[in-house]
Enzyme design. Structure first.
Site, mmCIF file in Angstrom:
data_model
loop_
_atom_site.group_PDB
_atom_site.id
_atom_site.type_symbol
_atom_site.label_atom_id
_atom_site.label_comp_id
_atom_site.label_asym_id
_atom_site.label_seq_id
_atom_site.Cartn_x
_atom_site.Cartn_y
_atom_site.Cartn_z
ATOM 1 N N SER A 112 0.844 -1.203 0.000
ATOM 2 C CA SER A 112 0.000 0.000 0.000
ATOM 3 C C SER A 112 0.871 1.242 0.000
ATOM 4 O O SER A 112 1.925 1.261 0.612
ATOM 5 C CB SER A 112 -0.875 0.029 1.253
ATOM 6 N N MET A 113 0.401 2.272 -0.673
ATOM 7 C CA MET A 113 0.998 3.594 -0.517
ATOM 8 C C MET A 113 -0.056 4.522 0.076
ATOM 9 O O MET A 113 0.070 5.009 1.190
ATOM 10 C CB MET A 113 1.520 4.129 -1.853
ATOM 11 N N ARG A 114 -1.165 4.720 -0.661
ATOM 12 C CA ARG A 114 -2.212 5.642 -0.233
ATOM 13 C C ARG A 114 -2.801 5.266 1.126
ATOM 14 O O ARG A 114 -2.942 6.115 2.018
ATOM 15 C CB ARG A 114 -3.370 5.686 -1.250
ATOM 16 N N THR A 115 -3.173 4.010 1.291
ATOM 17 C CA THR A 115 -3.881 3.614 2.509
ATOM 18 C C THR A 115 -2.979 3.785 3.728
ATOM 19 O O THR A 115 -3.378 4.347 4.744
ATOM 20 C CB THR A 115 -4.388 2.161 2.372
ATOM 21 N N HIS A 190 -13.510 -2.389 -0.645
ATOM 22 C CA HIS A 190 -12.573 -1.313 -0.281
ATOM 23 C C HIS A 190 -13.399 -0.083 0.110
ATOM 24 O O HIS A 190 -13.423 0.922 -0.586
ATOM 25 C CB HIS A 190 -11.675 -1.005 -1.482
ATOM 26 N N ASN A 221 -13.061 -5.712 -6.108
ATOM 27 C CA ASN A 221 -13.374 -5.161 -4.787
ATOM 28 C C ASN A 221 -13.877 -3.714 -4.834
ATOM 29 O O ASN A 221 -14.738 -3.320 -4.034
ATOM 30 C CB ASN A 221 -12.151 -5.291 -3.848
ATOM 31 N N SER A 286 -5.785 -7.263 -9.874
ATOM 32 C CA SER A 286 -5.638 -6.728 -8.515
ATOM 33 C C SER A 286 -4.508 -7.430 -7.782
ATOM 34 O O SER A 286 -3.966 -8.440 -8.252
ATOM 35 C CB SER A 286 -6.948 -6.923 -7.743
ATOM 36 N N MET A 287 -4.204 -6.912 -6.594
ATOM 37 C CA MET A 287 -3.190 -7.563 -5.754
ATOM 38 C C MET A 287 -3.618 -9.003 -5.506
ATOM 39 O O MET A 287 -4.784 -9.266 -5.184
ATOM 40 C CB MET A 287 -3.051 -6.805 -4.426
ATOM 41 N N CYS A 322 -8.865 4.675 -8.528
ATOM 42 C CA CYS A 322 -8.457 4.563 -7.125
ATOM 43 C C CYS A 322 -6.944 4.618 -6.965
ATOM 44 O O CYS A 322 -6.453 4.938 -5.884
ATOM 45 C CB CYS A 322 -9.020 3.284 -6.519
ATOM 46 N N LEU A 323 -6.195 4.332 -8.043
ATOM 47 C CA LEU A 323 -4.729 4.264 -8.024
ATOM 48 C C LEU A 323 -4.254 3.141 -7.085
ATOM 49 O O LEU A 323 -4.940 2.879 -6.098
ATOM 50 C CB LEU A 323 -4.098 5.607 -7.625
HETATM 51 N N1 NVA Z 1 -8.494 -3.588 -7.113
HETATM 52 C C1 NVA Z 1 -7.223 -3.121 -6.626
HETATM 53 C C2 NVA Z 1 -7.420 -1.895 -5.796
HETATM 54 C C3 NVA Z 1 -6.152 -1.270 -5.297
HETATM 55 C C4 NVA Z 1 -6.389 -0.086 -4.448
HETATM 56 C C5 NVA Z 1 -6.537 -4.202 -5.829
HETATM 57 O O1 NVA Z 1 -7.209 -4.854 -5.013
HETATM 58 O O2 NVA Z 1 -5.338 -4.421 -6.024
HETATM 59 N N1 CP Z 2 -6.105 3.138 -3.575
HETATM 60 C C1 CP Z 2 -5.371 2.479 -2.671
HETATM 61 O O1 CP Z 2 -5.888 1.827 -1.762
HETATM 62 O O2 CP Z 2 -4.039 2.621 -2.833
HETATM 63 P P1 CP Z 2 -2.907 1.799 -2.060
HETATM 64 O O3 CP Z 2 -3.016 0.358 -2.518
HETATM 65 O O4 CP Z 2 -1.621 2.437 -2.442
HETATM 66 O O5 CP Z 2 -3.178 1.890 -0.597
#
Ligand code: NVA
Ligand code: CP
Length: 364
Positions: A112-115, A190, A221, A286-287, A322-323
């Protein structure tokens, strides 16, 4: 189901915004002009169709796991609080410290960066202290069982924020923790992201109700959280995804059955975006799915948000994501950099939406 109520801790009497800061909360002009004391009261929790209610029956505390665990009034009040606290922070005032003396444990089993940064910075700006626990620190379910982690962390902290793979893990955390748990993303949803997105839409369009939000890409998600928001607040939500990549059927069925919003799932992005207020994109893999990325790039051909698709959407459409974004894959560089792109204000709003969510669940 227990009724919930809370009062936004900010009072307009106490605020001294420069007029320029009002541009950060254009949503609630009536409040600004007419009401001296902001009361974020909510009388009832909405029916939740996904999990436990938002007030933990065992401990009496609130969690933030699904947007649909809350009623419309509460969601709007949290967004209003986000706007108010944002304006205060934007004014440079650092004297609003409701989290003073409080500690937050942040569990991350994914990157994660943003979260991470928005939770940590947001909690700090309001006086609190947070602890980052990465995948190697906790090894949830491997080194230790989730139910043990929940109870141990509850003894040290006031709130837990967690980003996990399996949705059941966050449900287990809420079941065993004796402090509020906030969902920072699971494979299923999310919610903090979509609360920030709602705040951003309100700031840019003036309202969320009645807008047309068109998501183009994987039914993941992010889509589930949009659907859960659409089961509480009325707007028009369209998900355009390739065949076989539709969102969870049960979530779609239940969101539609609430009758709150117009919800459409389609495989035709060009038709979907016509008249959109927002065109929204996310990564195609996604991740946890990165090994499928190459295959997905082939299957998702035609679902890239490019300048031509934004042209079809029309001149009023904003672009949101959402980045992190993979430029040149699900979205072009030109779209992200275009004047209609609001991805960076959207990212910034993670901090403000989450501060309001934490104020809510902590009862502050
Ligand atoms: N759908 C993406 C959202 C990342 C913020 C993920 O789960 O990787
Ligand atoms: N949008 C979002 O949740 O970004 P991170 O995965 O960087 O937290």
């Amino acid at each position: 189901m227990a009724a919930i109520s809370y009062t936004c801790p900010l009072s307009w009497d106490a605020l001294r915004f420069p007029s320029s800061s009002l541009k950060f909360c254009p949503t609630f002009p009536a409040k600004i002009s007419g009401i001296r004391r902001i009361k974020c009261q909510s009388s009832a929790a909405a029916p939740s169709f996904t999990s436990a209610v938002n007030v933990n029956e065992k401990t009496g505390h609130k969690d933030f796991i699904h947007i649909s665990d809350f009623d419309k009034e509460t969601i709007m009040k949290i967004l209003q609080c986000a706007s108010e606290v944002k304006a205060k922070l934007k004014s440079g005032d650092r004297n609003f410290l409701p989290f003073k003396g409080k500690s937050m444990a942040m569990i991350f089993t994914k990157p994660s960066m943003r979260t991470r940064v928005s939770f940590e910075t947001g909690f700090f700006l309001l006086g609190g202290h947070s602890i980052y626990l990465g995948p190697d620190d906790i090894q949830m379910g491997k080194r230790e069982e989730t139910r043990d982690i929940a109870r141990v962390l509850s003894g040290y902290n006031d709130i837990i924020m967690a980003r996990v793979f399996t949705h059941q893990d966050i449900l287990d955390l809420t079941k065993y923790a004796t402090i509020p748990v906030v969902n920072g993303l699971t494979d299923y949803n999310h919610p903090c992201q979509i609360m920030a997105d709602a705040l951003t839409i309100i700031e840019h369009i003036g309202h969320l109700e009645g807008t047309k939000v068109v998501y183009v890409g994987d039914g993941n998600n992010i889509v589930h959280s949009w659907l859960l928001l659409a089961s509480v607040v009325p707007f028009h939500f369209v998900c355009a995804c390739p065949k076989g990549f539709e969102p969870d059927e049960e979530t779609v069925r239940k969101a539609k059955s609430t009758g709150i919003s117009k919800i459409e799932i389609t495989n035709d992005p060009k038709e979907a975006v016509v008249g959109a207020d927002v065109v929204y994109s996310d990564v195609w893999a996604s991740m946890g799915q990165k090994e499928e990325a190459e295959y997905r790039r082939k299957v998702f051909q035609g679902f890239q948000v490019d300048e031509a698709l934004m042209e079809i959407a029309g001149s009023k459409a904003y672009f949101m994501h959402c980045l992190p974004a993979e430029r040149g894959v699900e979205v072009t560089d030109g779209v992200i950099e275009a004047p209609y792109s609001i991805v960076f204000p959207q990212a910034e709003n993670r901090l403000h939406a989450q501060n309001a969510i934490m104020l809510h669940v902590l009862g502050l």
